[in-house]
Design an enzyme around this catalytic site. Structure first.
Site, mmCIF file in Angstrom:
data_model
loop_
_atom_site.group_PDB
_atom_site.id
_atom_site.type_symbol
_atom_site.label_atom_id
_atom_site.label_comp_id
_atom_site.label_asym_id
_atom_site.label_seq_id
_atom_site.Cartn_x
_atom_site.Cartn_y
_atom_site.Cartn_z
ATOM 1 N N LEU A 139 0.848 -1.201 0.000
ATOM 2 C CA LEU A 139 0.000 0.000 0.000
ATOM 3 C C LEU A 139 0.884 1.252 0.000
ATOM 4 C CD1 LEU A 139 -3.122 0.456 -0.002
ATOM 5 C CD2 LEU A 139 -2.871 1.152 2.371
ATOM 6 N N GLY A 140 1.655 1.373 -1.066
ATOM 7 C CA GLY A 140 2.428 2.599 -1.276
ATOM 8 C C GLY A 140 1.578 3.552 -2.104
ATOM 9 N N ILE A 142 1.003 3.739 -5.335
ATOM 10 C CA ILE A 142 0.132 3.129 -6.360
ATOM 11 C C ILE A 142 -0.975 2.301 -5.699
ATOM 12 C CG2 ILE A 142 0.073 1.513 -8.312
ATOM 13 C CD1 ILE A 142 2.933 2.562 -9.028
ATOM 14 N N THR A 221 0.748 -5.547 -11.657
ATOM 15 C CA THR A 221 1.264 -4.403 -12.428
ATOM 16 C C THR A 221 2.564 -3.895 -11.789
ATOM 17 O OG1 THR A 221 -0.115 -2.940 -11.097
ATOM 18 C CG2 THR A 221 -0.977 -3.545 -13.258
ATOM 19 N N ALA A 222 3.146 -4.715 -10.883
ATOM 20 C CA ALA A 222 4.323 -4.247 -10.140
ATOM 21 C C ALA A 222 5.607 -4.672 -10.856
ATOM 22 C CB ALA A 222 4.253 -4.770 -8.712
ATOM 23 N N ARG A 223 6.091 -5.864 -10.554
ATOM 24 C CA ARG A 223 7.251 -6.415 -11.237
ATOM 25 C C ARG A 223 7.050 -7.923 -11.379
ATOM 26 N NH1 ARG A 223 8.385 -2.170 -12.861
ATOM 27 N NH2 ARG A 223 10.323 -0.997 -12.701
ATOM 28 N N GLU A 252 10.782 -10.466 -20.039
ATOM 29 C CA GLU A 252 10.166 -9.447 -20.904
ATOM 30 C C GLU A 252 11.093 -9.166 -22.075
ATOM 31 O OE1 GLU A 252 9.025 -5.968 -18.646
ATOM 32 O OE2 GLU A 252 7.832 -7.132 -17.235
ATOM 33 N N HIS A 271 3.812 -4.627 -20.297
ATOM 34 C CA HIS A 271 4.420 -3.642 -19.374
ATOM 35 C C HIS A 271 4.049 -2.212 -19.781
ATOM 36 C CE1 HIS A 271 7.972 -3.168 -16.354
ATOM 37 N NE2 HIS A 271 7.087 -2.195 -16.205
ATOM 38 N N ILE A 272 2.745 -1.927 -19.772
ATOM 39 C CA ILE A 272 2.284 -0.604 -20.218
ATOM 40 C C ILE A 272 1.435 0.127 -19.177
ATOM 41 C CG2 ILE A 272 2.371 -1.064 -22.716
ATOM 42 C CD1 ILE A 272 -0.723 -1.590 -22.513
ATOM 43 N N ALA A 273 1.485 -0.318 -17.926
ATOM 44 C CA ALA A 273 0.590 0.294 -16.929
ATOM 45 C C ALA A 273 0.808 1.806 -16.803
ATOM 46 C CB ALA A 273 0.748 -0.390 -15.581
HETATM 47 C C1 GLV Z 1 7.623 1.005 -14.693
HETATM 48 O O1 GLV Z 1 7.511 -0.179 -14.540
HETATM 49 C C2 GLV Z 1 8.323 1.849 -13.777
HETATM 50 O O2 GLV Z 1 8.977 1.340 -12.852
HETATM 51 O O3 GLV Z 1 8.303 3.075 -13.966
#
Ligand code: GLV
Length: 320
Positions: A139-140, A142, A221-223, A252, A271-273
């Site tokens: 819970l940072g 994002i 959507t993190a890593r 990737e 990887h487009i979030a």
């Molecule tokens: C994207 O994945 C970022 O770390 O900015």
């Protein structure tokens, strides 16, 4: 912005990202590096760059940079937090809706000529969000932005982080702090928002996936390496979970033959979030501002390794 105060060598060749060899060759005489998350910046690269004062990454994540090695050498490392938070949160909501409401599957069905009967009651049904429990791992910035958006769907949110966020709970009364196993076992959707560190590598492994409900979805959507891909493929194959939506991967680009591409209940994105026009522009500006600030001997807006200030104070790196 950079051209106004620096001489620039831009990597423009067709080879993308630059090979390690090329990076090591080109970095030799450089004072600063503006890199992407695809550039692995480790001790060997830093050793090749005796003049290097700042590594400014055009990303919020900095797991591709060896931070202790940079600090040891008095190299400032900066990143781009904050400016892509909303873009990633919006995309996370998009992935949740895409996988639960089967939007990608639906599109494929029409395009492949499989929509052969008119409207029917149980065609492509999926779970409704209202009333469900969403689990956030991390819970940072994002995670909070995602929680705010999801709250409008009238869901309960369980979150796990190293620290309890009373400030967020005050604003969002539908949020509840829990340990990771409770988040996994009670949530209908689990979304990952932790950075990749040695502690979060394969945090979501076979044991953790087994704790999830059979009807639950995993969103990342993190890593990529936060999830053990092999375990996830097994979980999907054996029906331990209902589906997944993934924007990041251990490998990737993800090859089109990868087992993850074989599931209809998996939504994949390359990887487009953070890929809104606005976020990418702001990331570019912040990356440039960070780099310029260090070379001017000023505090950069987003410094990763604060300890570097003691090892090589700003006045010692000032050169423009
Ligand atoms: C994207 O994945 C970022 O770390 O900015």
């Amino acid at each position: 912005m950079l051209r106004e105060c620096c001489e620039i060598e831009l990597h423009e060749s067709k080879e993308y990202p630059p090979s390690r060899e090329e990076l090591i060759k080109k970095i030799r005489d450089k004072d600063a590096l503006l890199c992407l998350l695809t550039d692995k910046i480790d001790a060997e690269v830093m050793d090749a760059a005796p003049n290097l004062k700042v590594i400014s990454t055009y990303s919020v994540g900095f797991d591709h940079i060896d931070i202790p090695e940079a600090t040891k050498r008095g190299i400032y490392v900066t990143h781009t937090p904050g400016v892509l938070t909303d873009a990633v949160a919006e995309f996370t909501v998009g992935l949740i809706l895409a996988v639960t409401r089967r939007i990608v599957e639906a599109d494929k069905i029409i395009r492949s000529g499989q929509w052969d009967k008119p409207w029917n009651p149980y065609f492509l049904t999926g779970p409704e969000l209202k009333g469900k429990t969403i689990g956030l791992i991390g819970l940072g910035r994002i995670g909070v932005a995602t929680a705010k958006r999801l709250s409008s769907f009238e869901v309960k949110i369980l979150y796990y982080d190293l620290e309890r966020r009373w400030d967020v709970e005050t604003v969002l009364p539908n949020m509840q702090f829990a340990d990771i196993d409770t988040v996994l076992s009670e949530s209908d959707i689990v979304s990952i928002h932790v950075p990749l560190t040695k502690d979060t590598y394969h945090l979501i492994n076979e044991e953790k996936l087994k704790k999830m409900k059979k009807t639950a979805y995993l969103i990342n959507t993190a890593r990529g390496p936060v999830v053990d891909t092999e375990a996830l493929v097994k979980a999907l194959r054996e029906g331990w979970i209902a589906g997944a939506a993934l924007d990041v991967f251990e490998q990737e680009p993800l090859p089109p033959t990868h087992p993850l591409t074989k599931f209809d209940n998996v939504v994949l994105a390359p990887h487009i979030a953070s890929a809104t026009i606005e976020a990418r522009q702001r990331m570019a500006e912040l990356a440039a501002r960070n780099l310029i600030a260090v070379l001017k001997g000023e505090m950069p807006p987003a410094l990763v390794n604060k300890e570097v200030l003691k090892i090589r104070p700003l006045e010692k790196v000032k050169m423009i």
